[in-house]
Write an enzyme that holds these catalytic residues in place. Structure first.
Site, PDB file in Angstrom:
ATOM      1  N   CYS A 149      -1.212  -1.255  10.406  1.00 16.93           N
ATOM      2  CA  CYS A 149      -0.497  -0.812   9.210  1.00 16.93           C
ATOM      3  C   CYS A 149      -0.185   0.671   9.383  1.00 16.93           C
ATOM      4  O   CYS A 149      -1.109   1.483   9.574  1.00 16.93           O
ATOM      5  CB  CYS A 149      -1.420  -1.037   8.005  1.00 16.93           C
ATOM      6  SG  CYS A 149      -0.792  -0.358   6.460  1.00 16.93           S
ATOM      7  N   TYR A 181       0.830  -1.204   0.000  1.00 18.53           N
ATOM      8  CA  TYR A 181       0.000   0.000   0.000  1.00 18.53           C
ATOM      9  C   TYR A 181       0.875   1.269   0.000  1.00 18.53           C
ATOM     10  O   TYR A 181       0.418   2.335  -0.380  1.00 18.53           O
ATOM     11  CB  TYR A 181      -0.853   0.075   1.276  1.00 18.53           C
ATOM     12  CG  TYR A 181      -2.019  -0.862   1.399  1.00 18.53           C
ATOM     13  CD1 TYR A 181      -2.277  -1.879   0.480  1.00 18.53           C
ATOM     14  CD2 TYR A 181      -2.899  -0.724   2.472  1.00 18.53           C
ATOM     15  CE1 TYR A 181      -3.367  -2.729   0.645  1.00 18.53           C
ATOM     16  CE2 TYR A 181      -3.989  -1.560   2.636  1.00 18.53           C
ATOM     17  CZ  TYR A 181      -4.218  -2.574   1.725  1.00 18.53           C
ATOM     18  OH  TYR A 181      -5.297  -3.400   1.900  1.00 18.53           O
ATOM     19  N   GLY A 182       2.109   1.132   0.478  1.00 14.27           N
ATOM     20  CA  GLY A 182       2.924   2.289   0.858  1.00 14.27           C
ATOM     21  C   GLY A 182       3.316   3.254  -0.239  1.00 14.27           C
ATOM     22  O   GLY A 182       3.685   4.384   0.041  1.00 14.27           O
ATOM     23  N   THR A 224       4.684  -1.687   9.970  1.00 18.04           N
ATOM     24  CA  THR A 224       4.563  -2.888  10.795  1.00 18.04           C
ATOM     25  C   THR A 224       5.341  -4.079  10.230  1.00 18.04           C
ATOM     26  O   THR A 224       5.481  -5.104  10.896  1.00 18.04           O
ATOM     27  CB  THR A 224       3.088  -3.253  10.997  1.00 18.04           C
ATOM     28  OG1 THR A 224       2.454  -3.390   9.707  1.00 18.04           O
ATOM     29  CG2 THR A 224       2.387  -2.172  11.800  1.00 18.04           C
ATOM     30  N   HIS A 225       5.851  -3.943   9.017  1.00 18.25           N
ATOM     31  CA  HIS A 225       6.751  -4.980   8.501  1.00 18.25           C
ATOM     32  C   HIS A 225       8.136  -4.895   9.173  1.00 18.25           C
ATOM     33  O   HIS A 225       8.872  -5.874   9.204  1.00 18.25           O
ATOM     34  CB  HIS A 225       6.964  -4.812   6.990  1.00 18.25           C
ATOM     35  CG  HIS A 225       5.830  -5.296   6.136  1.00 18.25           C
ATOM     36  ND1 HIS A 225       4.602  -4.682   6.108  1.00 18.25           N
ATOM     37  CD2 HIS A 225       5.751  -6.335   5.257  1.00 18.25           C
ATOM     38  CE1 HIS A 225       3.813  -5.323   5.241  1.00 18.25           C
ATOM     39  NE2 HIS A 225       4.490  -6.321   4.716  1.00 18.25           N
ATOM     40  N   THR A 237       0.873   2.726   7.175  1.00 16.93           N
ATOM     41  CA  THR A 237       0.410   3.474   6.009  1.00 16.93           C
ATOM     42  C   THR A 237      -1.060   3.861   6.157  1.00 16.93           C
ATOM     43  O   THR A 237      -1.441   5.011   5.937  1.00 16.93           O
ATOM     44  CB  THR A 237       0.612   2.606   4.748  1.00 16.93           C
ATOM     45  OG1 THR A 237       1.994   2.232   4.688  1.00 16.93           O
ATOM     46  CG2 THR A 237       0.240   3.347   3.497  1.00 16.93           C
TER      47      THR A 237
HETATM   48  N1  DGL Z   1       2.806  -2.846   6.925  1.00 15.05           N
HETATM   49  C1  DGL Z   1       2.391  -1.642   6.309  1.00 15.05           C
HETATM   50  C2  DGL Z   1       2.750  -0.419   7.063  1.00 15.05           C
HETATM   51  O1  DGL Z   1       2.832  -0.517   8.259  1.00 15.05           O
HETATM   52  C3  DGL Z   1       2.242  -1.533   4.865  1.00 15.05           C
HETATM   53  C4  DGL Z   1       3.366  -1.714   3.972  1.00 15.05           C
HETATM   54  C5  DGL Z   1       2.918  -1.584   2.550  1.00 15.05           C
HETATM   55  O2  DGL Z   1       1.920  -2.213   2.197  1.00 15.05           O
HETATM   56  O3  DGL Z   1       3.538  -0.833   1.816  1.00 15.05           O
HETATM   57  O4  DGL Z   1       2.914   0.650   6.530  1.00 15.05           O
END
Ligand code: DGL
Length: 260
Positions: free
Chosen positions: A72, A41-42, A184-185, A74
């Site tokens: 998340c 999503y980022g 969160t990754h 994002t």
């Molecule tokens: N885990 C996500 C975050 O905390 C999203 C990463 C992504 O989808 O780009 O931003």
């Protein structure tokens, strides 16, 4: 009284939040959704992130949850207000708790790393400065980390170490004593960050949020069950789920269609 909460992320990163929530709330029932068909999503626009987040939250709410956690960075930094306007249950994001911890810096300087959309939103800075306007915040987007994690590349791998080294090269001289792992990754790369910034405290946004929610809600009720849904299957997701709870059979992870 909380019984059942929904937790979502674009992919496997939210599992780092789920792990912390599970530690803080052993008896709550939890439903996790990973939107693996549309990760990452980022790098997307605020409109697209919000549209995806609405699909995610609506899917969880159809399963009778008492509260939703946007696990998340994002979504939390770009779409939380839109989600709160649209849905009638409490919705929590990962920014506030982590920002409060960062604002307690001793050196007066903190680092924030996240996706492009998170860093562009300025959400962590705003919350840190709301707590203490004098804190120097150094933010950096690290867009290559999420695809590496989603492809099962772990810390210690030369690819991961090179990418993290490039992103954090100048953080050390900046004198930061806390680093918000604002996506969160990123807790999955914690050891790589610690090698590069051995004097900085790593702020795990899921851990900070879980501690605050536990204070608000107490232990809650439920049977301690966790259900997993994904929008597309992924070996890295299955492996991380098994890692969090060896008793979970990856076969029990269901593939869901979430768009209206
Ligand atoms: N885990 C996500 C975050 O905390 C999203 C990463 C992504 O989808 O780009 O931003």
């Amino acid at each position: 009284m909380l019984r059942r909460i929904g937790v979502f992320d674009s992919g496997i990163g939210g599992l780092t939040v789920l792990r912390r929530l599970r530690e803080a709330f052993p008896v709550l029932d939890m439903i996790y959704l990973g939107d693996l068909a549309r990760v990452p999503y980022g790098g997307r626009s605020v409109e697209t992130i919000t549209r995806y987040a609405v699909d995610d939250a609506a899917f969880l709410l159809r399963r009778d949850v008492d509260a939703v956690v946007a696990a998340c960075g994002t979504v939390s930094s770009n779409s939380l207000d839109a989600l709160r306007e649209r849905f009638d249950v409490p919705i929590y994001g990962v920014i506030d708790s982590a920002a409060r911890r960062a604002a307690a810096t001793k050196t007066g300087a903190v680092g924030v790393i996240g996706t492009q959309a998170t860093v562009k939103s300025g959400a962590y800075e705003r919350r840190i400065h709301a707590a203490d306007p004098s804190v120097r915040v150094i933010s950096r987007a690290c867009p290559l980390i999420v695809p590496l994690v989603e492809n099962g590349v772990g810390p210690g791998d030369i690819l991961a170490e090179t990418v993290c080294g490039r992103y954090l090269a100048d953080f050390r001289e900046a004198g930061i004593d806390r680093l918000i792992m604002g996506c969160t990754h990123y807790p999955l790369y914690r050891t790589a960050f610690e090698r590069l910034l051995p004097d900085a405290e790593m702020i795990d946004v899921g851990e900070a949020l879980a501690a605050d929610l536990r204070e608000i809600f107490g232990e809650g009720a439920g049977e301690g069950r966790t259900e997993f849904f994904v929008t597309e299957r992924s070996a890295a997701f299955d492996e991380l789920v098994r890692n969090i709870d060896p008793l979970v059979d990856p076969e029990s992870i269901r593939v869901a269609q979430i768009e209206d």
